[in-house]
Design a protein around this motif. Structure first.
Motif, short mmCIF file in Angstrom:
data_model
loop_
_atom_site.label_atom_id
_atom_site.label_comp_id
_atom_site.label_asym_id
_atom_site.label_seq_id
_atom_site.Cartn_x
_atom_site.Cartn_y
_atom_site.Cartn_z
N GLN A 227 0.83 -1.21 0.00
CA GLN A 227 0.00 0.00 0.00
C GLN A 227 0.86 1.25 0.00
OE1 GLN A 227 -2.47 -0.52 3.46
NE2 GLN A 227 -4.03 -1.73 2.37
N HIS A 228 1.91 1.25 0.83
CA HIS A 228 2.83 2.41 0.87
C HIS A 228 3.53 2.60 -0.47
CE1 HIS A 228 1.88 2.87 4.93
NE2 HIS A 228 3.00 2.47 5.54
N VAL A 229 3.96 1.50 -1.08
CA VAL A 229 4.65 1.57 -2.37
C VAL A 229 3.72 2.15 -3.42
CG1 VAL A 229 5.63 0.19 -4.24
CG2 VAL A 229 6.28 -0.29 -1.87
N GLN A 230 2.48 1.68 -3.46
CA GLN A 230 1.52 2.19 -4.45
C GLN A 230 1.25 3.68 -4.23
OE1 GLN A 230 1.78 -0.43 -6.62
NE2 GLN A 230 -0.35 0.03 -7.10
N LYS A 231 1.09 4.08 -2.99
CA LYS A 231 0.80 5.48 -2.69
C LYS A 231 1.96 6.38 -3.10
CE LYS A 231 -0.26 8.60 1.18
NZ LYS A 231 -0.49 8.69 2.65
N GLU A 232 3.18 5.98 -2.76
CA GLU A 232 4.34 6.80 -3.11
C GLU A 232 4.58 6.84 -4.62
OE1 GLU A 232 6.10 8.74 -1.27
OE2 GLU A 232 5.27 8.18 0.68
#
Length: 451
Positions: A34-39
């Protein structure tokens, strides 16, 4: 990219499984993805094929940024936080890096992005050398070469092992390799932003899952003297200088359930050989991996030559330099008996004493077997008649019986290889990979620091 596909799959199939454990920060596979997608969604639209220099101080933030850049088809440049502003600026200028991403976020430099597709397909990242002899050199690593390394590692490691731990800085090749290796297989990576062996072992005890430790020699020393037994550590991989037989026994005493493998390799060549539980000869660096081909160039009468390596695990070349030959120079003198590799030392370290070739690493291996010597390094001193002399700097007792050591060495090396002087030191300088820095030791000796 296959790595990203795997992470997306793990996020869906094992969302609560811990992917990254960094001291007080834990990321599950679901949270990580989720963090990777958001960034990645916040990155510029023109990120494809662009070099992005990563300088985060926190490993958890770094790995999210690293993966986010890959999602947008950019190239992570793993520099880390330890370099000075002057060194970073010099690298940005040299390689015309358009983006820098650190704790303050992503920023553009004065260099325009280039939209030229890379000549190296499946480029995973660009790492950097230690920079001890000048500006760090960028070396390119593609995913297929690391997949080949993962397969070699898999042949040594029990598939049931749940966690992989490496406690060095993320910009160090070994730590970054272990982190991506863990994510590739959907395991848990345990690391630290500030090295603390006792805390690392406590995390393993808290998880209560079988673990593989990836260590450098200085960490081995810490683990032994900490004496903190762990039933969960089932495998120890050591990269760097060889362990002496006594050090191996001490490590086995602390981790009795663990297999111990010592790797020889380089950042550019990856794995070359392995000594499994010291089943290979003590003075060797183990047996060559089946997918590694080696050749020795300019051999002398003793069969010692410069070591060149070819394998599917080697790197893709240096940033900004011409394409490399398929044979990688390791910078070592070596000899080979059957499939067992014996290192004689670095090419630039060779001494010539009375017209004879002397390889300091060989002498050091023997010295480290002497029970009272904790560590040792050979430095050189000019001599009018013989050309050079070997001087032994050692950590050990003040009342070392030097004559007994010399007599013991006589049955193992030639007379001209025996150090002409032994100097006891309180400490020796080490590199980030846990090896004694011969260059720094030589400088300290010439400066008179050890007198």
């Amino acid at each position: 990219m296959e790595l990203l596909k795997r992470l997306e799959t793990y996020a869906a199939e094992r969302p609560e499984h811990i992917a990254i454990w960094m001291d007080d920060v834990t990321l599950t596979y679901e949270t990580l993805w989720q963090h990777v997608q958001k960034e990645s969604e916040m990155l510029p639209t023109n990120m494809a094929y662009q070099n992005v220099m990563l300088t985060h101080t926190q490993t958890a933030s770094f790995i999210v940024a690293y993966l986010a850049v890959l999602v947008r088809q950019g190239v992570p440049c793993v520099l880390g936080p330890q370099w000075s502003t002057e060194q970073r600026d010099a690298l940005i200028k040299l390689h015309r890096v358009p983006y820098v991403w650190g704790d303050e976020g992503l920023r553009s430099t004065s260099y325009e992005p280039s939209h030229k597709a890379p000549t190296i397909p499946h480029l995973l990242h660009i790492g950097f050398t230690s920079g001890t002899t000048g500006l760090p050199k960028g070396f390119m690593r593609d995913l297929p070469s690391w997949i080949a390394s993962f397969k070699v590692n898999d042949t040594l490691l029990d598939a049931s092992t749940q966690t992989y731990m490496a406690l060095g800085p993320y910009a160090h090749s070994l730590t970054l390799y272990v982190m991506i290796y863990a994510l590739w297989h959907g395991k848990t990576f345990i690391g630290q932003d500030r090295y603390h062996m006792a805390k690392g072992l406590s995390y393993i005890a808290e998880l209560q899952q079988t673990c593989a430790l990836f260590l450098v020699p200085t960490m081995v020393y810490d683990g032994i003297h900490l004496g903190q037994h762990s039933q969960w550590v089932r495998h120890i991989f050591i990269s760097g200088d060889k362990l002496s037989s006594s050090r191996h026994i001490q490590l086995k005493t602390v981790f009795p359930e663990s297999k111990i493998d010592e790797f020889f390799g380089t950042s550019e060549a990856s794995f070359i050989s392995v000594n499994r539980n010291q089943t290979a000869p003590l003075d060797s660096v183990g047996r060559l991996f089946p997918n590694v081909t080696v050749t020795l160039r300019e051999q002398d009468d003793a069969g010692i030559g410069q070591l060149f390596v070819k394998s599917p695990m080697t790197f893709s070349g240096y940033l900004g330099e011409d394409a490399i030959d398929e044979w990688i120079a390791t910078g070592d003198f070596a000899r080979i008996e059957k499939d067992v590799l014996y290192l004689q030392g670095r090419v630039q370290d060779r001494l010539i004493i009375g017209g004879k070739n002397v390889y300091p690493a060989v002498i050091e291996q023997h010295l480290k077997q002497w029970p009272e010597i904790v560590d040792a390094v050979i430095v050189r001193r000019p001599h009018d008649k013989l050309g050079e002399l070997a001087i032994a700097l050692y950590i050990g007792p003040e009342q070392l019986d030097v004559q007994a050591v010399r007599n013991w060495l006589l049955s193992r090396v030639s007379r001209y290889e025996i150090p002409s002087k032994f100097i006891r030191v309180a400490s020796l300088p080490y590199t980030a990979s846990g090896k004694v820095s011969r260059k720094m030791a030589q400088t300290c000796y010439e400066r008179g620091d050890f007198q």
